[in-house]
Design a protein around this motif. Structure first.
Motif, mmCIF file in Angstrom:
data_model
loop_
_atom_site.group_PDB
_atom_site.id
_atom_site.type_symbol
_atom_site.label_atom_id
_atom_site.label_comp_id
_atom_site.label_asym_id
_atom_site.label_seq_id
_atom_site.Cartn_x
_atom_site.Cartn_y
_atom_site.Cartn_z
ATOM 1 N N ARG A 38 0.794 -1.222 0.000
ATOM 2 C CA ARG A 38 0.000 0.000 0.000
ATOM 3 C C ARG A 38 0.838 1.290 0.000
ATOM 4 O O ARG A 38 0.586 2.188 -0.797
ATOM 5 C CB ARG A 38 -0.931 0.000 1.228
ATOM 6 C CG ARG A 38 -2.004 1.054 1.163
ATOM 7 C CD ARG A 38 -3.123 0.770 2.153
ATOM 8 N NE ARG A 38 -4.228 1.687 1.931
ATOM 9 C CZ ARG A 38 -4.305 2.901 2.465
ATOM 10 N NH1 ARG A 38 -3.346 3.340 3.251
ATOM 11 N NH2 ARG A 38 -5.341 3.674 2.203
ATOM 12 N N PHE A 111 -10.174 -9.278 5.093
ATOM 13 C CA PHE A 111 -9.688 -8.846 3.758
ATOM 14 C C PHE A 111 -8.171 -8.991 3.644
ATOM 15 O O PHE A 111 -7.634 -9.252 2.571
ATOM 16 C CB PHE A 111 -10.128 -7.408 3.428
ATOM 17 C CG PHE A 111 -9.315 -6.330 4.077
ATOM 18 C CD1 PHE A 111 -9.685 -5.817 5.300
ATOM 19 C CD2 PHE A 111 -8.177 -5.824 3.465
ATOM 20 C CE1 PHE A 111 -8.934 -4.828 5.919
ATOM 21 C CE2 PHE A 111 -7.416 -4.826 4.070
ATOM 22 C CZ PHE A 111 -7.799 -4.336 5.303
ATOM 23 N N CYS A 365 -15.213 -12.356 1.856
ATOM 24 C CA CYS A 365 -14.425 -11.258 1.262
ATOM 25 C C CYS A 365 -13.834 -11.668 -0.076
ATOM 26 O O CYS A 365 -13.921 -10.950 -1.061
ATOM 27 C CB CYS A 365 -13.242 -10.910 2.171
ATOM 28 S SG CYS A 365 -13.586 -9.621 3.319
ATOM 29 N N LEU A 369 -14.950 -10.698 -4.544
ATOM 30 C CA LEU A 369 -14.191 -10.141 -5.664
ATOM 31 C C LEU A 369 -14.297 -11.037 -6.889
ATOM 32 O O LEU A 369 -13.826 -10.707 -7.968
ATOM 33 C CB LEU A 369 -12.712 -10.008 -5.281
ATOM 34 C CG LEU A 369 -12.403 -9.030 -4.150
ATOM 35 C CD1 LEU A 369 -10.926 -9.086 -3.787
ATOM 36 C CD2 LEU A 369 -12.801 -7.619 -4.536
ATOM 37 N N MET A 381 -20.101 -0.825 -2.264
ATOM 38 C CA MET A 381 -18.758 -1.425 -2.295
ATOM 39 C C MET A 381 -18.866 -2.944 -2.275
ATOM 40 O O MET A 381 -19.871 -3.481 -1.800
ATOM 41 C CB MET A 381 -17.960 -1.042 -1.034
ATOM 42 C CG MET A 381 -17.585 0.375 -0.904
ATOM 43 S SD MET A 381 -16.636 0.585 0.634
ATOM 44 C CE MET A 381 -17.753 1.591 1.548
ATOM 45 N N SER A 382 -17.794 -3.600 -2.730
ATOM 46 C CA SER A 382 -17.742 -5.050 -2.553
ATOM 47 C C SER A 382 -17.560 -5.310 -1.050
ATOM 48 O O SER A 382 -17.115 -4.427 -0.309
ATOM 49 C CB SER A 382 -16.569 -5.641 -3.325
ATOM 50 O OG SER A 382 -15.369 -5.195 -2.748
ATOM 51 N N ASP A 385 -14.023 -4.545 -0.088
ATOM 52 C CA ASP A 385 -13.730 -3.117 0.091
ATOM 53 C C ASP A 385 -14.386 -2.565 1.351
ATOM 54 O O ASP A 385 -13.829 -1.697 2.023
ATOM 55 C CB ASP A 385 -14.212 -2.311 -1.127
ATOM 56 C CG ASP A 385 -13.316 -2.549 -2.328
ATOM 57 O OD1 ASP A 385 -12.155 -2.920 -2.122
ATOM 58 O OD2 ASP A 385 -13.785 -2.385 -3.468
ATOM 59 N N ASP A 388 -12.248 -3.512 4.332
ATOM 60 C CA ASP A 388 -11.053 -2.679 4.285
ATOM 61 C C ASP A 388 -11.412 -1.281 4.780
ATOM 62 O O ASP A 388 -10.761 -0.720 5.666
ATOM 63 C CB ASP A 388 -10.554 -2.640 2.823
ATOM 64 C CG ASP A 388 -9.297 -1.803 2.659
ATOM 65 O OD1 ASP A 388 -8.880 -1.164 3.626
ATOM 66 O OD2 ASP A 388 -8.745 -1.792 1.548
ATOM 67 N N TYR A 389 -12.492 -0.742 4.229
ATOM 68 C CA TYR A 389 -12.904 0.617 4.568
ATOM 69 C C TYR A 389 -13.242 0.753 6.051
ATOM 70 O O TYR A 389 -12.746 1.640 6.742
ATOM 71 C CB TYR A 389 -14.124 1.017 3.709
ATOM 72 C CG TYR A 389 -14.505 2.452 3.930
ATOM 73 C CD1 TYR A 389 -13.929 3.471 3.176
ATOM 74 C CD2 TYR A 389 -15.397 2.805 4.945
ATOM 75 C CE1 TYR A 389 -14.232 4.787 3.415
ATOM 76 C CE2 TYR A 389 -15.703 4.129 5.196
ATOM 77 C CZ TYR A 389 -15.120 5.121 4.422
ATOM 78 O OH TYR A 389 -15.407 6.423 4.682
#
Ligand code: PFF
Length: 460
Positions: A38, A111, A365, A369, A381-382, A385, A388-389
């Motif tokens: 990242r 995730f 998760c 995708l 969002m998936s 995501d 993660d968010y």
């Protein structure tokens, strides 16, 4: 088998055996996909050197003190992240920080273990083909069809969770410390080898310019806050990992020095990851702005063209897998320590229950995708995501905020000073500055990040 027992009696708790072991374990938690996957693309997207300067400022001014606050809470209480608050502030609601930590462990690991699984697939691919004959398009297609497959990424994810569970089950000294003490030096060697190789490539200087040359025109309020958010995620702050690890640090060890060493190691490795990646990306004229695909799509293309690329590709994906593993074990340990100490489970049972229930969320998760891509859209969002968010942008900043407020305002000057100075044995020279940060600077800064992220949430 570990001596970690069913009791919270501090005399029979498992603990780290050496100073180096603590640093390896805590730096192992901090150094992860956040540094190597990242950090480089976030720096690239946000003004290179200017972002880097702000990031380093945050690590030193806020990251180190918050990390020290977590270690202090953990070591003082000698308990898991949930039990620590119940012990230090009985009959209050502060234990909810521990509950949030356990929820955060589920969201982060779900995730994170998906991406960790990818590192194993790419490690295998690198050793089978070295990506020979690949093109940008074929790498993109391969990546998409790998995810669309569903079960293959699930297989790697479960294998990764199995490895994580094995290390955690083996205990603090005989598992976490033993493996991180071996893996972290290996990681450092690999990243230095990759960095030197990258620097020697003709045309690589442009990559260094991309990484280090400050472009202050890109710095906006949201970039500043992005730097702070990245610092929290990268340092593993805000969910109780470092409270849990702090509880295994011996009473005679120096907490301030440990927090400084771990934070500097984390930052150094993030910068080295940028040095290993960008000069190579520029030397081969591939797109540095690929974002999250930088490591899985852009880099294989670089290895395909590089002399010795087969060898370097294997080293790189091995590096990613190691970095991810030493982080996933720290997150799982938060839940296992809670189940062992608060729910009186054996370590085996606690590990099996936590790893399998987290894996269940993790599989969703991964499938979100691929096969469930169109079915599982939540808040636009998936599921991947969303996890993660929620963890990086909500749970960690909120948890971090509550932890520093607790340290600064509930524990207060005397209790903090006693623990940090080992009851007056150590000097604790920057203590007043530390107190100022945990009472005022850090809560305000974290509140700003949090508010900013919530605004983004509204905009979605
Ligand atoms: N610090 C890890 C990384 O940079 O990849 C990720 C992480 C681990 C975040 C543990 C939060 C945490 F509690």
């Amino acid at each position: 088998m570990t001596s970690f027992s069913n009791s919270s009696d501090s005399s029979i708790r498992d603990s780290f055996g050496s100073k180096l072991g603590i640093i390896a374990a805590a730096a192992g938690s901090a150094v992860g996909l956040g540094n190597i996957w990242r950090f480089p693309y976030v720096v690239g997207e946000n003004g290179g050197g200017a972002f880097l300067l702000i990031y380093i400022g945050f690590v030193l001014l806020i990251g180190v003190p918050v990390m020290l606050a977590e270690f202090t809470i953990g070591r003082k209480a000698q308990l898991n992240a949930f039990g620590a608050f119940r012990k230090l502030a009985p009959k209050s609601l502060w234990f909810l920080i521990g509950v949030m930590g356990i929820i955060a462990a589920f969201t982060i690991l779900s995730f994170y273990s998906t991406v960790s699984g990818w590192t194993l697939q790419y490690l295998l691919e690198a050793s089978k083909t070295g990506f020979v004959g690949s093109t940008n398009e074929s790498l993109q297609t391969d990546f998409n069809s790998f995810m669309a497959n569903g079960w293959l990424p699930v297989f790697w994810q479960l294998l990764f969770m199995g490895l994580t569970a094995f290390v955690v089950y083996s205990g603090v000294k005989n598992g976490i410390e033993k493996y991180t003490k071996f893996l972290m030096p290996l990681l450092l060697i690999i990243i230095i080898v990759l960095g030197i190789n990258s620097l020697l490539l003709p045309g690589g200087a442009k990559g260094l310019e991309f990484l280090f040359k400050p472009d202050f025109s890109k710095i906006t309020m949201s970039v500043v806050l992005e730097a702070l958010g990245q610092a929290f995620f990268s340092l593993s702050i805000g969910m109780g990992v470092l409270i849990t690890y702090g509880s295994y640090i011996q009473k005679s060890d120096n907490l301030s020095n440990t927090a400084i060493s771990v934070s500097l190691t984390d930052t150094l490795i993030a910068i080295l990851a940028g040095v290993a990646i960008f000069p190579a990306v520029f030397a081969f004229n591939v797109n540095p702005g690929e974002g999250p695909g930088l490591v899985f799509i852009t880099l294989p293309l670089v290895f395909e063209q590089m002399t010795g690329g087969y060898f370097f590709a294997i080293l790189f994906f091995l590096l990613l897998a190691i970095a991810a593993l030493t982080s996933t074990i720290s997150v799982l340990e938060v839940v296992v320590a809670y189940l062992v100490e608060e729910k009186k489970m054996t370590r085996l049972k606690a590990t099996i229950i936590s790893a399998s229930s987290i894996s269940l969320v993790g599989v969703i998760c991964t499938l979100s995708l691929g096969p469930l891509k169109n079915e599982l859209i939540l808040f636009g969002m998936s599921f991947f995501d969303l996890m993660d968010y929620v963890s990086a942008n909500i749970l960690l900043p909120f948890g971090g905020f509550l932890i520093v407020v607790f340290a600064g305002w509930v524990l207060g000057r005397n209790q903090l000073h006693n623990e940090i100075s080992n009851n007056g044995v150590l000097k604790a020279s920057l203590f007043n500055f530390f107190l100022f940060v945990v009472k005022y600077l850090a809560p305000i800064a974290i509140a700003l990040v949090f508010i900013n992220q919530l605004n983004l949430f509204d905009a979605l």
